[in-house]
Every structure is written in structure tokens, then in C-alpha cells.
Design an enzyme around this catalytic site. Structure first.
Site, short mmCIF file in Angstrom:
data_model
loop_
_atom_site.label_atom_id
_atom_site.label_comp_id
_atom_site.label_asym_id
_atom_site.label_seq_id
_atom_site.Cartn_x
_atom_site.Cartn_y
_atom_site.Cartn_z
CG HIS A 121 2.68 -6.43 -4.73
ND1 HIS A 121 2.00 -5.95 -3.58
CD2 HIS A 121 3.09 -5.66 -5.00
CE1 HIS A 121 1.97 -4.83 -3.75
NE2 HIS A 121 3.26 -4.66 -4.13
CB ILE A 134 2.64 -1.77 -7.51
CG1 ILE A 134 1.78 -3.34 -7.97
CG2 ILE A 134 2.09 -0.61 -7.68
CD1 ILE A 134 0.79 -3.73 -7.68
NE ARG A 135 4.41 5.03 -5.94
CZ ARG A 135 5.12 6.29 -6.37
NH1 ARG A 135 5.51 6.33 -7.10
NH2 ARG A 135 5.07 6.34 -5.70
NE ARG A 187 8.27 5.28 0.92
CZ ARG A 187 7.36 6.16 0.73
NH1 ARG A 187 8.09 6.97 2.08
NH2 ARG A 187 6.32 6.68 0.64
CB CYS A 245 5.14 -3.91 -1.35
SG CYS A 245 5.37 -2.62 -2.74
CD GLU A 276 -0.11 -9.08 -1.68
OE1 GLU A 276 1.13 -9.70 -1.87
OE2 GLU A 276 0.51 -7.82 -2.05
N GLY A 279 1.31 -1.26 -0.65
CA GLY A 279 0.15 -0.34 0.17
C GLY A 279 0.97 1.28 0.00
CD GLU A 280 2.91 6.15 1.00
OE1 GLU A 280 3.18 6.72 0.40
OE2 GLU A 280 1.91 6.76 1.86
CB SER A 281 5.94 2.70 4.14
OG SER A 281 5.67 3.05 2.96
N1 GLN Z 1 5.69 2.55 -3.22
C1 GLN Z 1 4.82 2.12 -1.82
C2 GLN Z 1 5.81 3.03 -0.78
O1 GLN Z 1 6.76 3.78 -0.33
C3 GLN Z 1 4.83 0.50 -1.27
C4 GLN Z 1 4.73 0.54 -3.19
C5 GLN Z 1 3.62 -0.39 -2.73
O2 GLN Z 1 3.11 -1.53 -1.42
N2 GLN Z 1 3.13 -1.41 -3.56
O3 GLN Z 1 5.17 2.63 0.96
#
Ligand code: GLN
Length: 191
Positions: free
Chosen positions: A169, A133-134, A106, A79, A171, A47-49
Site C-alpha cells: 500500500h 496488510i493481508r 490472496r 492490494c 498510499e 480493501g476486500e476484493s
Molecule cells: N486480503 C484482501 C483480499 O483478499 C486484500 C487486503 C488489502 O487490500 N489490504 O481482498
């Protein structure tokens, strides 16, 4: 055996689908009462940390989970979950659980390579599908860290005692359950 899935933000439902496939019991952590329940392992999803870290604190989950992780609770971070567990984040001043002896970067692949797929090894497993993903990657790891996957020269999965992390990921690779099975068999059941 019951697994708690941090369901505050991000790709938690996808982890639950894999746990369903494996026939593992789980429940979601959304509020303080949830962490009072008994659980044998924890999944921190992608997600987004920064957002997840903030929600964990705002909802008063952070301190309890940090203590449990430090006391040996099996935990699987994917991630953003990997970033939450890292002791060092080379391009960010924030630290979260800071439990695992790794330095992570990151959004390490830059904008153009924001998302991509690869196939690689994970410990003894071959041909593992990996969706990035990112994603972060692990720039360096301490002595107690076992490196499980390297893709293009970058560490993308590792384990230290009760903690397992992947920059990709598992999952999101439909029907692929081997890495979750590794977590359940090798970390939750043994630790
Ligand atoms: N870019 C996100 C972060 O820095 C991590 C990306 C992800 O969990 N798919 O938190």
C-alpha cells in the site's frame, strides 16, 4: 488530467491524500453516473476484493470499467485492487476484471504475517517503503508483464501496458508519493 478513484470500500481516502499532495485532479466513483464522466486514469484501492467485486457489479459499474480497462484505460490497483485485475487467483474460484496476465495468491503471507513492512526496490526506485496488510503476491506473470518489485522472492509489484499493480500500500506510507507519481507520469500521461 483527471483520475477516478473507486470509492466503494477500503483505503480510497488515503490515495486521495497522495493525489492532493501531487496536485492531481480526481473524483470518486460511487455510482453509475460517475463512470459517465471523463477520466484519464483509475485507482482501485486496497480493501476486500470479494466485497469490492460484488459492489462493482451491484452498482452496475463493473462492465463499463472492464471495457475501459481492456481498451487501455490506465489503472493502478493496490492490494485488493491487484486481485481485482488478475487473470488468475490461485486460491479462489472468483475472477473479477481478469485483465492482467498474472496469477495471484490472496492472503498469501498467512495469518502470522498478516501485516508487515518492508523496504525494497520498485523499478529504478530504491528504498521504497512497503506496507503489507493481508496482502496477496504474484505467483507467476506472463511474458508481457514487467516485474517491478520482488520482496523475499515474491513478486509484489508489476506492470502490463496500461495496468500497474502493487501488493503493498504505497498510499499508507505517509508522505511517500513516488509510486503514485510513477503511475501519473509513466502510465497516465504516456498511455
Ligand atoms: N486480503 C484482501 C483480499 O483478499 C486484500 C487486503 C488489502 O487490500 N489490504 O481482498
Amino acid at each position: 488530467m483527471v483520475i477516478a478513484v473507486a470509492a466503494l470500500q477500503g483505503a480510497f481516502a488515503e490515495h486521495e491524500k497522495i493525489l492532493d499532495k501531487l496536485g492531481a485532479d480526481y473524483f470518486e466513483i460511487r455510482k453509475k453516473e460517475d463512470v459517465q464522466r471523463h477520466f484519464d486514469g483509475l485507482i482501485l484501492p486496497g480493501g476486500e476484493s470479494t466485497t469490492m467485486g460484488k459492489l462493482l457489479k451491484d452498482l452496475e459499474l463493473f462492465d463499463i470499467l472492464k471495457e475501459k480497462i481492456e481498451n487501455g484505460l490506465p489503472v493502478f490497483g493496490t492490494c485488493a485492487g491487484l486481485i481485482l485485475l488478475a487473470k488468475e487467483i490461485s486460491n479462489d474460484t472468483t475472477r473479477h476484471f481478469a485483465a492482467m496476465d498474472i496469477t495471484v495468491r490472496r492472503n498469501a503471507y498467512g495469518r502470522q504475517l498478516g501485516s508487515f513492512e518492508a523496504v525494497g526496490r520498485f523499478g529504478d526506485l530504491k528504498d521504497v517503503p512497503m506496507v503489507f496488510i493481508r496482502a496477496p503476491y504474484i505467483e507467476s506473470a506472463g511474458e508481457g508483464v514487467e516485474i517491478l518489485s520482488v520482496v523475499d522472492g515474491n513478486i509484489v509489484a508489476a506492470r502490463q501496458n496500461n495496468m500497474l499493480v502493487t501488493a503493498f500500500h504505497p498510499e499508507l506510507s505517509e508522505g511517500y508519493t513516488d509510486i503514485h507519481r510513477y503511475f501519473l507520469d509513466e502510465i497516465v500521461n504516456i498511455h
